[in-house]
Motif scaffolding. Structure first.
Motif, short mmCIF file in Angstrom:
data_model
loop_
_atom_site.label_atom_id
_atom_site.label_comp_id
_atom_site.label_asym_id
_atom_site.label_seq_id
_atom_site.Cartn_x
_atom_site.Cartn_y
_atom_site.Cartn_z
N SER A 145 -16.11 -5.81 3.71
CA SER A 145 -14.87 -4.97 4.00
C SER A 145 -13.68 -5.78 3.12
O SER A 145 -13.48 -7.00 2.77
N LEU A 146 -13.20 -4.47 2.03
CA LEU A 146 -12.33 -5.06 1.24
C LEU A 146 -10.97 -4.80 1.78
O LEU A 146 -9.82 -4.98 0.90
N GLU A 147 -10.79 -4.08 2.96
CA GLU A 147 -9.53 -3.63 3.44
C GLU A 147 -8.47 -5.11 3.78
O GLU A 147 -8.83 -6.09 4.19
N THR A 178 -3.97 -5.16 4.86
CA THR A 178 -2.79 -4.53 5.56
C THR A 178 -1.63 -5.42 4.80
O THR A 178 -1.24 -6.66 4.72
N LEU A 179 -0.69 -4.39 4.29
CA LEU A 179 0.41 -4.99 3.86
C LEU A 179 1.64 -4.20 4.19
O LEU A 179 1.49 -2.79 4.29
N PHE A 180 2.84 -4.60 4.74
CA PHE A 180 3.92 -4.19 5.30
C PHE A 180 3.57 -2.95 6.24
O PHE A 180 4.19 -1.79 6.50
N GLY A 181 2.60 -3.30 7.20
CA GLY A 181 2.08 -2.43 8.20
C GLY A 181 1.03 -1.18 7.72
O GLY A 181 0.60 -0.59 8.70
N TYR A 182 0.77 -1.23 6.64
CA TYR A 182 -0.10 -0.02 5.99
C TYR A 182 -1.54 -0.60 5.88
O TYR A 182 -1.55 -1.93 5.22
N ASP A 183 -2.33 -0.18 6.16
CA ASP A 183 -3.86 -0.44 5.90
C ASP A 183 -4.18 0.09 4.69
O ASP A 183 -4.11 1.17 4.31
N LEU A 184 -4.68 -0.68 3.76
CA LEU A 184 -5.39 -0.37 2.31
C LEU A 184 -6.65 -0.51 2.25
O LEU A 184 -7.20 -1.57 2.62
N ARG A 185 -7.26 0.25 1.45
CA ARG A 185 -8.75 0.16 1.23
C ARG A 185 -9.17 -0.79 0.54
O ARG A 185 -10.32 -1.41 0.84
N ALA A 186 -8.27 -1.45 -0.11
CA ALA A 186 -8.82 -2.66 -0.99
C ALA A 186 -7.44 -3.44 -1.39
O ALA A 186 -6.27 -2.64 -1.71
N PRO A 187 -7.45 -4.66 -2.03
CA PRO A 187 -6.32 -5.41 -2.24
C PRO A 187 -5.90 -5.17 -3.56
O PRO A 187 -5.79 -6.21 -4.45
N VAL A 188 -5.98 -3.95 -4.08
CA VAL A 188 -5.46 -3.40 -5.48
C VAL A 188 -4.57 -2.55 -5.62
O VAL A 188 -4.90 -1.33 -4.69
N LEU A 189 -3.44 -2.58 -6.40
CA LEU A 189 -2.60 -1.21 -6.73
C LEU A 189 -2.43 -1.15 -8.04
O LEU A 189 -2.79 -2.15 -9.02
N PHE A 190 -2.17 0.08 -8.21
CA PHE A 190 -1.37 0.49 -9.75
C PHE A 190 -0.45 -0.12 -9.79
O PHE A 190 0.66 0.60 -9.23
N ALA A 191 -0.20 -1.10 -10.98
CA ALA A 191 0.88 -1.43 -11.22
C ALA A 191 1.81 -0.65 -11.89
O ALA A 191 1.39 0.35 -12.25
N PRO A 192 3.56 -0.84 -11.58
CA PRO A 192 4.26 -0.09 -12.50
C PRO A 192 4.19 -0.19 -13.81
O PRO A 192 4.29 -1.19 -14.37
N VAL A 193 3.94 0.86 -14.84
CA VAL A 193 3.72 0.85 -16.16
C VAL A 193 4.78 2.03 -16.61
O VAL A 193 4.56 3.26 -15.98
N GLY A 194 5.77 1.75 -17.62
CA GLY A 194 6.59 2.65 -18.11
C GLY A 194 5.94 3.36 -19.24
O GLY A 194 5.06 3.15 -19.82
N VAL A 195 6.57 4.50 -19.46
CA VAL A 195 6.53 5.31 -20.67
C VAL A 195 4.99 5.69 -20.95
O VAL A 195 4.19 5.75 -22.11
N LEU A 196 4.23 6.22 -19.99
CA LEU A 196 2.96 6.61 -19.84
C LEU A 196 2.47 7.77 -20.59
O LEU A 196 1.39 7.98 -20.73
#
Length: 440
Positions: free
Chosen positions: A83-85, A87-105
């Motif tokens: 399992s890669l799941e 929980t952050l701030f009460g939300y279950d996430l599929r994996a411990p990976v997020l799309f970081a904020p990147v500007g001017v895409l």
């Protein structure tokens, strides 16, 4: 616990396509990925995205740091179900990976945040929207649907504007506010300086501002002051000269980004005033820890501070009641010669001791890097440049492919190390100082 199979599934899909003569459109090997993205991006865009501060030493240190924390695989453990799941701030996430904020895409792909939202939604991974976005947050949120979304805040020197951005994010469905701390002044970015290039001066990456009522009021007030003769910026710094092709291109770019028709905007003082106003309000070097109390008044969402690099600042953040921190040096883009982000994590995570989630970014290039960050105490990681390169190569499909492969490699690394769940990824998975010294 459910079998993930993501690692083997991604591998199998690539190998199966290869048997029929089809290689990945987006390269898997990091160096090949970066080279392919560089060929697709303009010289200015590549310098802005790939470049870092000064002599690039912090960016290099970020990547080199992973070699100081070798992984020790363990054998004969049942890892059929993983399992890669998290929980952050009460939300279950599929994996411990997020799309970081990147500007001017928009510099990487014309669909910008819309494309990334498509990728994040397909993978069910959280997307952190940037204040310096190319698409208004409401449009990106609509594209994300029910997918997890956080909002990253660059706190301007107008509290009214900062509050407006935060409230818009909360109304759009954001699940957390991520305040970037390390960009209160812009770093000395030599590659951009050599090109004389700042995308914001072209009207790029300021869609959140151009869609904000508080900001637009500031723009109109500026134009009104100029018309009344009370704005000293109305006086030209140099004698009038014949417009250069570059100046004309800049004017057109600014006019295209401002709300309304290009024809009307070319004749209006508002687009240029908008860029000037942005450059006035961003960034804000006067912020202090006490300002965090204002943010608590503006939102009920969890507050995460991004840019923590010292134990002392982490402790101060906890004293001010923040809900999470991100150990980050902005991918090396701000201070040349700064501490590697992974080394900072190694010190900060034990000091925090699980009191709040500690996230990590800066330097991750593969799934094994994610594993190492988790082992050093990160609750999750944010990924930036790699998926942006995929975006440049193949739009939403490219960004999705890169992030999917990172998760796949994390899954396989866990399996090969005898680890069945993210919570089992601890410091025991890394070599001890004694073992490292013996190997040397």
């Amino acid at each position: 616990m459910q079998p993930t199979g993501v690692g083997r599934a991604v591998q199998a899909a690539i190998y199966s396509a290869g048997a029929y003569g089809h290689r990945p459109r987006v390269p898997v090997e990091p160096a090949a990925l970066y080279a392919a993205a560089r060929r697709r991006m303009s010289r200015q865009a590549w310098a802005y995205v790939a470049g870092s501060a000064g002599m690039q030493r912090t960016d290099e240190a970020n990547q080199a740091a992973f070699q100081r924390y070798p992984i020790v695989p363990r054998m004969l453990r049942d890892v059929r179900e993983r399992s890669l799941e998290v929980t952050l701030f009460g939300y279950d996430l599929r994996a411990p990976v997020l799309f970081a904020p990147v500007g001017v895409l928009e510099m990487a792909h014309r669909d910008a945040e819309r494309a990334v939202a498509t990728a994040a939604r397909a993978l069910r991974l959280p997307m952190v929207l940037s204040t310096q976005g190319s698409v208004p947050m409401e449009e990106t949120a609509q594209a994300l649907g029910a997918n997890p979304m956080w909002f990253q805040l660059y706190w301007s020197n107008s509290d009214d504007l900062a509050a407006s951005l935060v409230r818009r994010a909360e109304a759009s469905g954001a699940q957390a506010i991520v305040v970037t701390l390390d960009t209160h002044v812009l770093g000395w970015r030599t590659k951009d300086l050599d090109l004389g290039y700042l995308p914001f001066a072209q009207g790029q990456g300021i869609a959140q501002y151009l869609s904000d009522p508080v900001f637009l009021d500031l723009v109109r007030a500026r134009v009104d002051r100029r018309a009344a003769g009370s704005d000293d910026l109305d006086a030209p710094a140099t004698p009038a000269q014949r417009p250069t092709p570059a100046a004309i291109r800049t004017l057109v770019s600014i006019s295209r980004h401002y709300p309304g028709s290009l024809r009307d905007n070319l004749r209006s003082p508002l687009p240029r005033a908008a860029v000037e106003t942005f450059l006035d309000v961003f960034p804000s070097p006067g912020l202090t820890w006490d300002d965090l109390a204002k943010l608590r008044d503006w939102t009920r969402l969890p507050i995460v501070l991004k840019g923590i690099q010292s134990v002392e600042d982490a402790e101060t953040a906890l004293d001010h009641g923040v809900d999470g921190i991100v150990v980050s040096n902005h991918g090396g883009r701000q201070v040349d010669g700064a501490v590697a982000s992974l080394d900072a994590l190694n010190a900060v995570a034990p000091a925090v001791g699980g009191r709040v989630p500690v996230l990590f970014d800066s330097g991750i290039r593969g799934g094994a890097d994610i594993f190492t960050a988790l082992a050093l105490g990160a609750s999750a990681v944010l990924i930036g440049r790699p998926w942006l390169y995929g975006l440049a190569i193949d739009g939403a499909s490219g960004a999705q492919a890169v992030m999917e492969r990172l998760v796949a490699e994390l899954d396989l690394t866990m399996a090969l190390c005898g680890i069945a769940s993210v919570e089992q990824v601890t410091r025991d998975c890394l070599a001890s100082d004694t073992l490292i010294s013996a190997e040397r």
